[in-house]
Design a protein around this motif. Structure first.
Motif, PDB file in Angstrom:
ATOM      1  N   ARG A  73       0.842  -1.195   0.000  1.00 25.66           N
ATOM      2  CA  ARG A  73       0.000   0.000   0.000  1.00 25.66           C
ATOM      3  C   ARG A  73       0.876   1.244   0.000  1.00 25.66           C
ATOM      4  NH1 ARG A  73      -5.270  -0.660   3.005  1.00 25.66           N
ATOM      5  NH2 ARG A  73      -4.753   1.374   3.821  1.00 25.66           N
ATOM      6  N   GLN A  74       0.527   2.176  -0.878  1.00 31.29           N
ATOM      7  CA  GLN A  74       1.238   3.457  -0.955  1.00 31.29           C
ATOM      8  C   GLN A  74       0.212   4.579  -0.893  1.00 31.29           C
ATOM      9  OE1 GLN A  74       3.096   4.137  -4.767  1.00 31.29           O
ATOM     10  NE2 GLN A  74       3.712   6.204  -4.249  1.00 31.29           N
ATOM     11  N   TRP A  88      -4.678   6.181  -3.166  1.00 32.04           N
ATOM     12  CA  TRP A  88      -3.908   5.023  -2.709  1.00 32.04           C
ATOM     13  C   TRP A  88      -3.512   4.185  -3.911  1.00 32.04           C
ATOM     14  CZ3 TRP A  88      -2.088   3.797   2.040  1.00 32.04           C
ATOM     15  CH2 TRP A  88      -2.593   4.518   3.120  1.00 32.04           C
ATOM     16  N   ARG A  89      -2.321   3.637  -3.862  1.00 31.38           N
ATOM     17  CA  ARG A  89      -1.937   2.598  -4.815  1.00 31.38           C
ATOM     18  C   ARG A  89      -1.789   1.326  -4.006  1.00 31.38           C
ATOM     19  NH1 ARG A  89       2.551   1.880  -9.617  1.00 31.38           N
ATOM     20  NH2 ARG A  89       2.156  -0.346  -9.827  1.00 31.38           N
ATOM     21  N   ILE A  90      -2.515   0.304  -4.424  1.00 29.50           N
ATOM     22  CA  ILE A  90      -2.447  -1.003  -3.786  1.00 29.50           C
ATOM     23  C   ILE A  90      -2.122  -1.994  -4.890  1.00 29.50           C
ATOM     24  CG2 ILE A  90      -3.661  -2.739  -2.419  1.00 29.50           C
ATOM     25  CD1 ILE A  90      -5.497  -0.410  -1.460  1.00 29.50           C
ATOM     26  N   PHE A 110      -6.363   4.233  -6.733  1.00 32.98           N
ATOM     27  CA  PHE A 110      -7.650   4.823  -6.398  1.00 32.98           C
ATOM     28  C   PHE A 110      -7.412   6.298  -6.084  1.00 32.98           C
ATOM     29  CE2 PHE A 110      -7.585   0.398  -5.217  1.00 32.98           C
ATOM     30  CZ  PHE A 110      -8.772  -0.098  -5.744  1.00 32.98           C
ATOM     31  N   VAL A 111      -7.956   7.181  -6.903  1.00 29.50           N
ATOM     32  CA  VAL A 111      -7.813   8.625  -6.686  1.00 29.50           C
ATOM     33  C   VAL A 111      -9.130   9.133  -6.129  1.00 29.50           C
ATOM     34  CG1 VAL A 111      -7.361  10.873  -7.732  1.00 29.50           C
ATOM     35  CG2 VAL A 111      -6.132   8.832  -8.551  1.00 29.50           C
ATOM     36  N   GLY A 112      -9.075   9.692  -4.922  1.00 27.91           N
ATOM     37  CA  GLY A 112     -10.267  10.224  -4.279  1.00 27.91           C
ATOM     38  C   GLY A 112     -10.781  11.455  -4.995  1.00 27.91           C
ATOM     39  N   GLY A 113     -11.966  11.900  -4.623  1.00 32.93           N
ATOM     40  CA  GLY A 113     -12.610  13.045  -5.254  1.00 32.93           C
ATOM     41  C   GLY A 113     -11.715  14.267  -5.272  1.00 32.93           C
ATOM     42  N   GLN A 114     -11.451  14.774  -6.458  1.00 28.34           N
ATOM     43  CA  GLN A 114     -10.600  15.941  -6.636  1.00 28.34           C
ATOM     44  C   GLN A 114     -11.464  17.156  -6.955  1.00 28.34           C
ATOM     45  OE1 GLN A 114      -7.018  15.897  -6.224  1.00 28.34           O
ATOM     46  NE2 GLN A 114      -7.811  14.073  -5.223  1.00 28.34           N
TER      47      GLN A 114
END
Length: 157
Positions: free
Chosen positions: A11-12, A32-34, A39-43
């Protein structure tokens, strides 16, 4: 014969330097990079203090949001070519032809970033976002390394 495939699921946390932040301290992550999944959260179209950038300008806000996504993807070693899912939420109170005109302005900017073939995508018109003045929020899921990496990752369950 059963083959054993092991995939890196480290996990990064993704938090690019100088990226926008919330008005109050929160434990939320920009992404997060798993393993191969990103996964890019709401920007939002926000500055480093969480203030709206481009008030009342859907084109500028869309550009800022997609540049923010680009930065978070890059911090995970990903690009828009790796994006497999895009969710966009946008605020617009107009009616009739105004709705389509607004959506088209937003989408013309989005298309500058999206690779061909594009990701699965959803655009949802909403009553409002985090604070007054934000017109668009978008989130993505990407897979680095292609479909085989994603399939192997998902089968690790």
């Amino acid at each position: 014969m059963t083959s054993q495939f092991t995939l890196d699921t480290s996990r990064q946390r993704l938090s690019p330097p100088g990226h926008w932040d919330w008005h109050i301290p929160t434990p939320f992550s920009q992404g997060w990079r798993i393993g191969p999944m990103v996964f890019v959260g709401g920007q939002l179209s926000a500055d480093e203090h969480g203030n709206v950038v481009g008030k009342d300008d859907i084109e500028l806000q869309t550009q800022n949001v997609f540049e923010n996504i680009t930065r978070v993807l890059a911090s995970a070693g990903a690009t828009w070519k790796d994006v497999v899912k895009l969710n966009t939420y946008y605020v617009f109170d107009g009616r009739g032809d105004q709705i389509q005109e607004f959506w088209e302005k937003m989408t013309r900017v989005r298309l500058r970033y999206i690779a061909d073939p594009g990701p699965a995508a959803t655009a949802v018109r909403v009553a409002g976002l985090m604070y007054e003045g934000f017109l668009i929020e978008a989130e993505v899921v990407a897979v680095v390394g292609g479909q085989a990496a994603a399939a192997a990752f998902m089968s690790q369950g």
